[in-house]
Every structure is written in C-alpha cells, then in structure tokens.
Write a protein that holds these residues in place. Structure first.
Motif, PDB file in Angstrom:
ATOM      1  N   ARG A 228       0.833  -1.196   0.000  1.00  0.00           N
ATOM      2  CA  ARG A 228       0.000   0.000   0.000  1.00  0.00           C
ATOM      3  C   ARG A 228       0.869   1.248   0.000  1.00  0.00           C
ATOM      4  O   ARG A 228       2.050   1.189   0.346  1.00  0.00           O
ATOM      5  CB  ARG A 228      -0.927   0.005   1.204  1.00  0.00           C
TER       6      ARG A 228
ATOM      7  N   ILE B 121       0.914   6.210   4.352  1.00  0.00           N
ATOM      8  CA  ILE B 121      -0.286   6.945   4.755  1.00  0.00           C
ATOM      9  C   ILE B 121      -0.132   8.433   4.493  1.00  0.00           C
ATOM     10  O   ILE B 121       0.984   8.949   4.441  1.00  0.00           O
ATOM     11  CB  ILE B 121      -0.675   6.703   6.235  1.00  0.00           C
TER      12      ILE B 121
ATOM     13  N   ASP C 141      -3.855  11.325   7.864  1.00  0.00           N
ATOM     14  CA  ASP C 141      -4.128  10.046   8.533  1.00  0.00           C
ATOM     15  C   ASP C 141      -3.191   9.804   9.716  1.00  0.00           C
ATOM     16  O   ASP C 141      -3.484   8.977  10.581  1.00  0.00           O
ATOM     17  CB  ASP C 141      -4.020   8.883   7.544  1.00  0.00           C
TER      18      ASP C 141
ATOM     19  N   ARG D  77      -2.296  -8.807  13.582  1.00  0.00           N
ATOM     20  CA  ARG D  77      -2.399  -7.346  13.406  1.00  0.00           C
ATOM     21  C   ARG D  77      -1.177  -6.807  12.668  1.00  0.00           C
ATOM     22  O   ARG D  77      -1.304  -5.947  11.806  1.00  0.00           O
ATOM     23  CB  ARG D  77      -2.534  -6.649  14.758  1.00  0.00           C
TER      24      ARG D  77
ATOM     25  N   THR E 223      -1.297  -7.380   8.871  1.00  0.00           N
ATOM     26  CA  THR E 223      -2.280  -6.657   8.058  1.00  0.00           C
ATOM     27  C   THR E 223      -1.646  -5.522   7.271  1.00  0.00           C
ATOM     28  O   THR E 223      -2.136  -5.164   6.204  1.00  0.00           O
ATOM     29  CB  THR E 223      -3.409  -6.038   8.917  1.00  0.00           C
TER      30      THR E 223
ATOM     31  N   SER F 194      -1.697  -2.514   8.224  1.00  0.00           N
ATOM     32  CA  SER F 194      -2.373  -1.281   8.625  1.00  0.00           C
ATOM     33  C   SER F 194      -1.577  -0.615   9.744  1.00  0.00           C
ATOM     34  O   SER F 194      -1.276  -1.243  10.764  1.00  0.00           O
ATOM     35  CB  SER F 194      -3.781  -1.606   9.116  1.00  0.00           C
TER      36      SER F 194
ATOM     37  N   GLU G 297      -3.374  -0.750  13.043  1.00  0.00           N
ATOM     38  CA  GLU G 297      -3.259  -2.049  13.711  1.00  0.00           C
ATOM     39  C   GLU G 297      -1.889  -2.190  14.389  1.00  0.00           C
ATOM     40  O   GLU G 297      -1.780  -2.743  15.478  1.00  0.00           O
ATOM     41  CB  GLU G 297      -3.486  -3.195  12.726  1.00  0.00           C
TER      42      GLU G 297
END
Length: 174
Positions: free
Chosen positions: A59, A62, A66, A95, A98, A100, A103
């Motif tokens: 990804r 961020i 965010d 977690r 992921t 994220s 997380e």
C-alpha cells in the motif's frame, strides 16, 4: 493499485520501501507486471507481481492527515488485551501482518501497556521493537520529518492520558 517508479510504499511487516523498477515477465504463460521494491531500512529488494500487490498488503505510505488518527489512537484509544500469552501473541502477529499502521499502533500500545504490569516475553519485546520501528519510519516518511521527532510524538501521545512509557533498553536486555 497502479504504482510507478519512485512511489513510496509500505510492504507489511518490513516497512517503507520505494518502487525502483516496474518490469514485465512471463509466468505460467501469462505476461505479468512486477514491482521491484527496495525496503529503505534494510536494503532488501522484493519483487511483487501487480496481481498480488493487494493480497500481500502492499500500500502507499499513509497521508499526512491520517497520521493524526494513529497518534490520536495512541493518545486516547482504548485497548482490549488478552491475558493468555498464546492468544495475545497470535492476535498481535495477525495485526502486524495486516500492514495497517493503525493495527500496528494497537500492538504497540497494548505491549507498552502490558510492560507496565509485567515483563514482556522475548518474542513480545521483539514485536514491540518491530511495531515501534514500523510506526516511526512510516510516520516520519508521511510527515516528512526526522524519526527523532516522531519518537518524541509517540512518547508524548502514550503519556498524555494513559501515562504509558516505552520500556527502557535495560528492560529489554533482562
């Protein structure tokens, strides 16, 4: 997602990387597009097929706005921590995988909180170090600032409401 050379991305559990090359290759008789990613901290090079990018959790870094969500969680967010080591470690590992950042922040905060009441196991100490590194490196990249500034922001965010602090280095070596 379609990435191009120079894009900053996050490869889950490894951290921030840069797309160095976009190439094509044939796999099982199909032409496939590949991203060559260099992980900033380790220099590790990873080749990810575009068709697998979402599956592996690749990804973009961020966005600046965010980052406030992540810092806000560290400051005010509530935790549900399992008392059973095995269950807690499994949940935290999931977690971390992921990708994220929120997380990862949950893992960091739960382990810092846990370290106040009892010593962390060796594996949990390593996970805490990893979560801290992933948070610091991505937040620094997103906010375009030095990692030391992010370290200070994390320390402050944890201390404001919950009076949490990172374990000292000597606590890691015990």
């Amino acid at each position: 997602m379609d990435y191009k050379i120079g894009d900053k991305v996050v490869y889950p559990n490894h951290g921030v990387g840069m797309i160095e090359q976009v190439s094509y290759g044939v796999l099982n008789g199909r032409t496939e597009r590949y991203y060559m990613i260099r992980v900033v901290s380790s220099g590790l090079r990873v080749m990810v097929p575009q068709s697998n990018a979402d599956i592996v959790g690749l990804r973009p870094v961020i966005r600046t706005n965010d980052t406030t969500k992540v810092l806000g969680f560290l400051e005010k967010g509530k935790l549900n921590c399992h008392h059973d080591w095995k269950h807690r470690f499994k949940e935290n590992s999931e977690r971390m995988r992921t990708g994220s950042l929120l997380e990862v922040a949950v893992v960091l905060k739960s382990l810092v909180s846990l370290s106040r009441s009892k010593p962390l196991s060796f594996r949990e100490k390593k996970m805490l170090e990893r979560a801290r590194y992933l948070l610091v490196s991505e937040l620094a990249m997103a906010k375009n600032c030095e990692e030391q500034q992010i370290e200070e922001m994390l320390t402050k965010a944890l201390a404001i409401k919950h009076k949490l602090r990172f374990p000292e280095a000597s606590e890691f070596e015990a």
